[in-house]
Scaffold this active site. Structure first.
Site, PDB file in Angstrom:
ATOM      1  N   ASP A 197     103.734  51.102  84.488  1.00 36.26           N
ATOM      2  CA  ASP A 197     102.836  50.067  83.983  1.00 36.26           C
ATOM      3  C   ASP A 197     102.034  49.405  85.104  1.00 36.26           C
ATOM      4  OD1 ASP A 197     103.783  50.638  81.493  1.00 36.26           O
ATOM      5  OD2 ASP A 197     104.827  48.740  81.179  1.00 36.26           O
ATOM      6  N   HIS A 217     110.552  51.047  86.293  1.00 38.49           N
ATOM      7  CA  HIS A 217     110.917  49.633  86.287  1.00 38.49           C
ATOM      8  C   HIS A 217     111.885  49.365  85.140  1.00 38.49           C
ATOM      9  CE1 HIS A 217     107.516  49.773  83.491  1.00 38.49           C
ATOM     10  NE2 HIS A 217     107.822  48.571  83.031  1.00 38.49           N
ATOM     11  N   HIS A 247     103.513  44.219  88.057  1.00 41.60           N
ATOM     12  CA  HIS A 247     104.027  44.164  86.683  1.00 41.60           C
ATOM     13  C   HIS A 247     105.450  43.619  86.700  1.00 41.60           C
ATOM     14  CE1 HIS A 247     104.253  45.282  82.473  1.00 41.60           C
ATOM     15  NE2 HIS A 247     105.343  45.989  82.697  1.00 41.60           N
ATOM     16  N   ASP A 272     111.256  49.221  77.148  1.00 40.08           N
ATOM     17  CA  ASP A 272     110.429  50.295  76.592  1.00 40.08           C
ATOM     18  C   ASP A 272     110.241  51.450  77.576  1.00 40.08           C
ATOM     19  OD1 ASP A 272     108.763  48.584  78.148  1.00 40.08           O
ATOM     20  OD2 ASP A 272     106.977  49.383  77.172  1.00 40.08           O
ATOM     21  N   HIS A 273     110.897  51.335  78.744  1.00 41.55           N
ATOM     22  CA  HIS A 273     110.906  52.414  79.727  1.00 41.55           C
ATOM     23  C   HIS A 273     112.319  52.923  80.017  1.00 41.55           C
ATOM     24  CE1 HIS A 273     106.625  51.969  81.167  1.00 41.55           C
ATOM     25  NE2 HIS A 273     106.802  50.889  80.415  1.00 41.55           N
ATOM     26  N   HIS A 291     111.945  47.390  82.309  1.00 42.93           N
ATOM     27  CA  HIS A 291     111.650  46.997  80.933  1.00 42.93           C
ATOM     28  C   HIS A 291     112.221  47.995  79.926  1.00 42.93           C
ATOM     29  CE1 HIS A 291     108.052  44.295  82.262  1.00 42.93           C
ATOM     30  NE2 HIS A 291     109.218  43.675  82.354  1.00 42.93           N
ATOM     31  N   HIS A 345     101.323  54.060  78.830  1.00 44.81           N
ATOM     32  CA  HIS A 345     100.851  53.505  77.556  1.00 44.81           C
ATOM     33  C   HIS A 345      99.461  54.016  77.207  1.00 44.81           C
ATOM     34  CE1 HIS A 345     104.005  50.433  76.850  1.00 44.81           C
ATOM     35  NE2 HIS A 345     104.042  50.342  78.178  1.00 44.81           N
TER      36      HIS A 345
END
Length: 251
Positions: free
Chosen positions: A127, A53, A110, A57-58, A55, A165
């Site tokens: 996530d 996805h 998410h 942090d990915h 975001h 995570h």
């Protein structure tokens, strides 16, 4: 095939799969430096990136990794096109890397475009499904996330859940608060508490195990429905899931 988790940012894991020749697949690189260091220290040669996805942090490391390794193929859902995905994939597509063929599964909740990748026994679910929990509903609905969980729950019990995570301890703390007398959850909470006290990694986890300790996979349990004060005979089947997620948000 060698599965490795690379710690990144605050509590992310960047997953890699490496074959005997050192060719490497990277999943959701939220930052580049830890990956570059791992590649250099092991002599690995990355060939592809899988994105679940959009975001940061990915996806934050994609640009730098592609600068270092211009030949990298980057797969991802439409929502990751602006983050570096070069090949857009969606539900039902197949991605073949390192001799493995991954099934693309649309798992919204998410985010709306979130996808997961499955090639037995590996599930890279970003996530969506966490050990002991599920992702926050930033864009999608509880009904969508419930449906995504039902899709993933159809996979074999031996599936290795490689989520992004280290949330297991906090998820189990919540689960133990909801069902304080559940022996499986109580035992697992103490086990992970001890593991994390030693900086141990709780992942990957097996789907069969998650079916026993993850309340979001147990929303049909009568004891859980009673604890949530949900009567599923009068409400949609996903209502228990929605109430559980609301309680987790407020926990």
């Amino acid at each position: 095939m060698n599965l490795t988790s690379i710690p990144a940012l605050q509590d992310n894991y960047i997953w890699t799969l490496t074959d005997d020749d050192g060719k490497c697949l990277i999943v959701d690189p939220g930052e580049a430096q830890p990956v570059l260091e791992k590649m250099a220290s092991n002599g690995w040669q990355p060939v592809a990136i899988l994105l679940t996805h959009h975001h940061n942090d990915h996806t934050g490391g994609v640009k730098t990794l592609c600068e270092h390794f211009p030949q990298l193929e980057v797969y991802g859902p439409q929502e990751t096109a602006a983050k570096g995905a070069r090949t857009i994939v969606s539900e039902g597509d197949k991605v073949t890397v390192l001799g493995l063929t991954f099934e693309v599964i649309h798992t919204p909740g998410h985010t709306l475009g979130h996808i997961s990748y499955y090639s037995s026994p590996y599930l890279f679910c970003g996530d969506t499904l966490f050990s002991g929990g599920c992702g926050r509903l930033f864009e999608g609905t509880a009904e969508q996330m419930y449906d995504s969980f039902q899709k993933l729950n159809q996979l074999p019990g031996e599936t290795l859940v490689c989520c992004a995570h280290e949330y297991t301890l906090s998820n189990l703390k919540f689960a133990a608060a909801i069902l304080p007398h559940d022996p499986q959850i109580t035992a697992e909470y103490q086990k992970i508490k001890d593991l994390r006290a030693e900086n141990g990694i709780s992942l990957p986890t097996k789907l069969a195990h998650e079916r026993t300790i993850n309340l979001f996979l147990r929303t049909q349990d009568v004891d859980l429905q009673r604890a949530l004060n949900v009567n599923v005979t009068d409400e949609p089947v996903w209502r228990s899931f929605a109430v559980l997620r609301e309680k987790k948000d407020a926990f």
